[in-house]
Write an enzyme that holds these catalytic residues in place. Structure first.
Site, mmCIF file in Angstrom:
data_model
loop_
_atom_site.group_PDB
_atom_site.id
_atom_site.type_symbol
_atom_site.label_atom_id
_atom_site.label_comp_id
_atom_site.label_asym_id
_atom_site.label_seq_id
_atom_site.Cartn_x
_atom_site.Cartn_y
_atom_site.Cartn_z
ATOM 1 N N ASP A 127 0.787 -1.454 -0.117
ATOM 2 C CA ASP A 127 -0.047 -0.011 -0.119
ATOM 3 C C ASP A 127 0.721 1.233 0.045
ATOM 4 O O ASP A 127 1.807 1.400 0.868
ATOM 5 C CB ASP A 127 -0.861 0.130 1.020
ATOM 6 C CG ASP A 127 -2.182 0.972 1.142
ATOM 7 O OD1 ASP A 127 -2.312 1.473 -0.074
ATOM 8 O OD2 ASP A 127 -2.460 1.561 2.104
ATOM 9 N N HIS A 165 -4.068 14.086 0.394
ATOM 10 C CA HIS A 165 -4.277 13.322 1.567
ATOM 11 C C HIS A 165 -3.176 13.270 2.526
ATOM 12 O O HIS A 165 -3.168 13.526 3.560
ATOM 13 C CB HIS A 165 -4.548 11.884 1.124
ATOM 14 C CG HIS A 165 -4.664 10.953 2.338
ATOM 15 N ND1 HIS A 165 -5.596 10.933 2.941
ATOM 16 C CD2 HIS A 165 -3.770 9.920 2.847
ATOM 17 C CE1 HIS A 165 -5.484 9.917 4.045
ATOM 18 N NE2 HIS A 165 -4.432 9.132 3.780
ATOM 19 N N ARG A 194 0.342 16.572 12.711
ATOM 20 C CA ARG A 194 1.704 17.085 12.971
ATOM 21 C C ARG A 194 1.816 18.517 12.998
ATOM 22 O O ARG A 194 1.797 19.035 14.093
ATOM 23 C CB ARG A 194 2.592 16.378 11.923
ATOM 24 C CG ARG A 194 3.109 14.879 12.037
ATOM 25 C CD ARG A 194 4.138 14.534 11.101
ATOM 26 N NE ARG A 194 3.756 14.416 9.645
ATOM 27 C CZ ARG A 194 2.843 13.526 8.995
ATOM 28 N NH1 ARG A 194 2.782 12.354 9.959
ATOM 29 N NH2 ARG A 194 2.527 13.514 7.944
ATOM 30 N N GLU A 216 -9.289 3.989 -2.606
ATOM 31 C CA GLU A 216 -7.938 3.666 -3.405
ATOM 32 C C GLU A 216 -8.296 2.881 -4.642
ATOM 33 O O GLU A 216 -9.343 2.336 -4.829
ATOM 34 C CB GLU A 216 -7.143 2.837 -2.451
ATOM 35 C CG GLU A 216 -6.596 3.520 -1.074
ATOM 36 C CD GLU A 216 -5.595 2.815 -0.537
ATOM 37 O OE1 GLU A 216 -4.960 2.241 -1.376
ATOM 38 O OE2 GLU A 216 -5.519 2.972 0.788
ATOM 39 N N ASP A 264 -9.230 0.154 1.383
ATOM 40 C CA ASP A 264 -8.142 -0.364 2.436
ATOM 41 C C ASP A 264 -8.747 0.175 3.830
ATOM 42 O O ASP A 264 -8.501 1.291 4.410
ATOM 43 C CB ASP A 264 -6.888 0.545 2.406
ATOM 44 C CG ASP A 264 -5.772 -0.133 3.303
ATOM 45 O OD1 ASP A 264 -6.016 -1.014 3.711
ATOM 46 O OD2 ASP A 264 -4.828 0.729 3.458
ATOM 47 N N GLN A 278 -4.640 2.283 14.715
ATOM 48 C CA GLN A 278 -3.270 2.883 13.978
ATOM 49 C C GLN A 278 -2.727 4.064 14.565
ATOM 50 O O GLN A 278 -1.450 3.916 14.872
ATOM 51 C CB GLN A 278 -4.188 3.242 12.471
ATOM 52 C CG GLN A 278 -2.779 3.838 11.608
ATOM 53 C CD GLN A 278 -3.566 4.176 10.597
ATOM 54 O OE1 GLN A 278 -4.742 4.325 10.383
ATOM 55 N NE2 GLN A 278 -2.453 4.827 9.635
ATOM 56 N N TYR A 308 1.302 3.098 15.308
ATOM 57 C CA TYR A 308 2.170 3.191 14.178
ATOM 58 C C TYR A 308 3.517 3.754 14.391
ATOM 59 O O TYR A 308 4.471 3.668 13.583
ATOM 60 C CB TYR A 308 1.262 3.927 13.306
ATOM 61 C CG TYR A 308 1.512 5.518 13.491
ATOM 62 C CD1 TYR A 308 2.451 6.522 12.744
ATOM 63 C CD2 TYR A 308 0.856 6.355 14.245
ATOM 64 C CE1 TYR A 308 2.494 7.834 12.706
ATOM 65 C CE2 TYR A 308 0.957 7.586 14.390
ATOM 66 C CZ TYR A 308 1.855 8.162 13.801
ATOM 67 O OH TYR A 308 2.061 9.776 13.786
ATOM 68 N N LYS A 349 -4.740 -1.786 10.139
ATOM 69 C CA LYS A 349 -4.959 -1.925 8.779
ATOM 70 C C LYS A 349 -5.042 -3.340 8.241
ATOM 71 O O LYS A 349 -5.866 -3.596 7.136
ATOM 72 C CB LYS A 349 -3.638 -1.418 7.782
ATOM 73 C CG LYS A 349 -3.378 0.215 7.989
ATOM 74 C CD LYS A 349 -4.127 0.945 7.003
ATOM 75 C CE LYS A 349 -3.875 2.388 6.851
ATOM 76 N NZ LYS A 349 -4.761 3.135 5.951
ATOM 77 N N THR A 377 -4.721 6.461 -0.377
ATOM 78 C CA THR A 377 -6.136 7.236 -0.277
ATOM 79 C C THR A 377 -5.927 8.386 -1.124
ATOM 80 O O THR A 377 -5.001 9.050 -1.379
ATOM 81 C CB THR A 377 -6.553 7.782 1.084
ATOM 82 O OG1 THR A 377 -6.638 6.952 2.010
ATOM 83 C CG2 THR A 377 -7.738 8.672 1.185
#
Length: 411
Positions: free
Chosen positions: A122, A129, A138, A197, A229, A236, A240, A249, A345
């Site tokens: 992926d 996105h 962030r 996707e 997906d 997540q 992650y 996922k 995405t």
């Protein structure tokens, strides 16, 4: 050029026109799965057609439960089969028209996952996105990580949990970290999401240690599908760092059953976004490498009507498929027929084109109003999510059908 005409009745706005002719695997009334081509509301039984000597190669390639062996014959063979079928569908005097046993109504068929997927990758290739996610989690002023415009970022997913459209999905469970809590808790996800996707199917093997040059990458791409997906955003978020997606996922991804060949998509090539800064030489491409494919996502609550959540387009992708495949193999990683590589995405430039609930609800801060008076920030149990894709240029139109999945409560 005069538009192509077929003697098979093709409903207006059908995805499966004479210009398309995608490949899939189907079964009828408990018979063994076998290969077919879609035209209108019908399926052409390729095994029966080959047995009658109307197409090559031999029947055995079309009685397999997946398309892998057939795809592995190479584009010269697979596209010739498609063109042979197209000629039979145009010819008013063809044996195909004279014998109804070659055709199966789609309404009587069960569709299966068309390929055996050895590996699934992926990517994360939509600038819009990636920017939206970066702004949310962030830094609104520096949303992209430093590497994003230099490499097609991706991760290796779980091939065993890729399922065909129509397969119900149970809400996944895992660890989440509640806001303000000191330690994680184990629970079903409260932030279940889709990701709009597309994915390409690898049609040719490469050897371990071999790098596929970007100039030849398209030789290794057989065709494309729609791809959802599914994502558990709270699971997540907790897991992650530092290694990326895992349980959030791997519980399921849904794939449409018909593979649209790259030959059918050729009329819809377009130029992609300008890439700035300039990419390294091994990623530089020439000519139009993106595709103008309209995409949409619908949601249908239990006992409710379906309504559109977003509309996007595959042409927005910052990193194209040739770049993705070239980067994937640049370290010598080998690829195999049937491998699936998803786009990540696909979001556009405004809120109506965001390809996930994460973006549409902006991390759960906004509610999405539905026609029945209900609201959503993420997907609830018994919601059905359906994605569709189509392309049109002049008289030529094709579509991908749909990829759909209903969410069931956690087991």
């Amino acid at each position: 050029m005069k538009p192509l005409q077929t003697w098979v009745p093709v409903p207006e706005n059908s995805d499966f026109t004479i210009y398309n002719l995608p490949f899939g695997i189907f079964s009828v009334a408990g018979d063994a799965p076998r290969a077919g081509i879609a035209i209108g509301d019908q399926i052409i039984d390729l095994a029966v057609l080959a047995d009658a000597g109307l197409i090559a190669p031999e029947k055995d390639y079309f009685t397999q439960p997946t398309l892998n062996r057939f795809i592995g014959l190479g584009k010269k063979v697979t596209n010739e089969v498609r063109l042979q079928v197209q000629r039979l569908l145009i010819d008013e005097d063809s044996e195909l028209k004279k014998n109804p046993r070659f055709l199966v109504p789609q309404s009587e068929a069960t569709m299966h996952l068309p390929i055996k997927i050895g590996d699934y990758t992926d990517f994360y290739s939509s600038l819009e996105h990636a920017t939206n996610v970066g702004k949310m989690f962030r830094d609104p002023e520096n949303a992209l990580l430093p590497n994003w415009k230099h490499i097609p970022v991706g991760y290796h997913g779980r091939a065993s949990s890729v399922v065909v459209s129509g397969t119900p999905i149970h809400r996944p469970k895992g660890q989440v970290m509640p806001k303000g809590a000191a330690s994680p808790v184990f629970k079903p996800t409260g932030r279940l999401d889709f990701e709009l996707e597309m994915a390409f199917v690898v049609g040719r093997n490469s050897d371990l240690g071999e790098s596929v040059p970007v100039s030849r990458a398209e030789e290794y791409i057989f065709g494309m599908v729609l791809f959802n997906d599914w994502s558990a955003r709270d699971i997540q978020k907790w897991e992650y760092v530092p290694l990326g997606p895992f349980l959030g996922k791997s519980f399921a991804s849904s794939m449409s059953p018909w593979i649209v060949t790259m030959e059918a998509l050729e009329p819809f090539r377009v130029k992609g976004p300008d890439q700035d800064p300039e990419v390294l030489p091994y990623l530089r491409t020439e000519g139009p490498k993106n595709y103008d494919i309209d995409l949409s996502v619908g949601i249908r609550p239990q006992n409710g009507e379906e309504e559109v959540l977003c509309r996007s387009n595959f042409k927005y992708m910052y990193w194209n498929m040739a770049q993705q495949l070239a980067h994937h193999t640049i370290n010598g990683c080998n690829i195999c027929v049937g491998d699936v590589m998803a786009s990540g995405t696909i979001s556009g430039k405004d809120e109506t084109s965001y390809g996930s609930m994460l973006e549409l609800s902006w991390g759960g801060q906004k509610t999405i109003d539905l026609k029945n008076g209900a609201t959503r920030t993420f997907i609830e149990d018994n919601d059905t999510i359906t994605m569709r894709g189509s392309a049109k240029k002049g008289d030529v139109s094709i579509g991908f059908g749909e990829v759909s999945g209903k969410i069931l409560p956690a087991k």
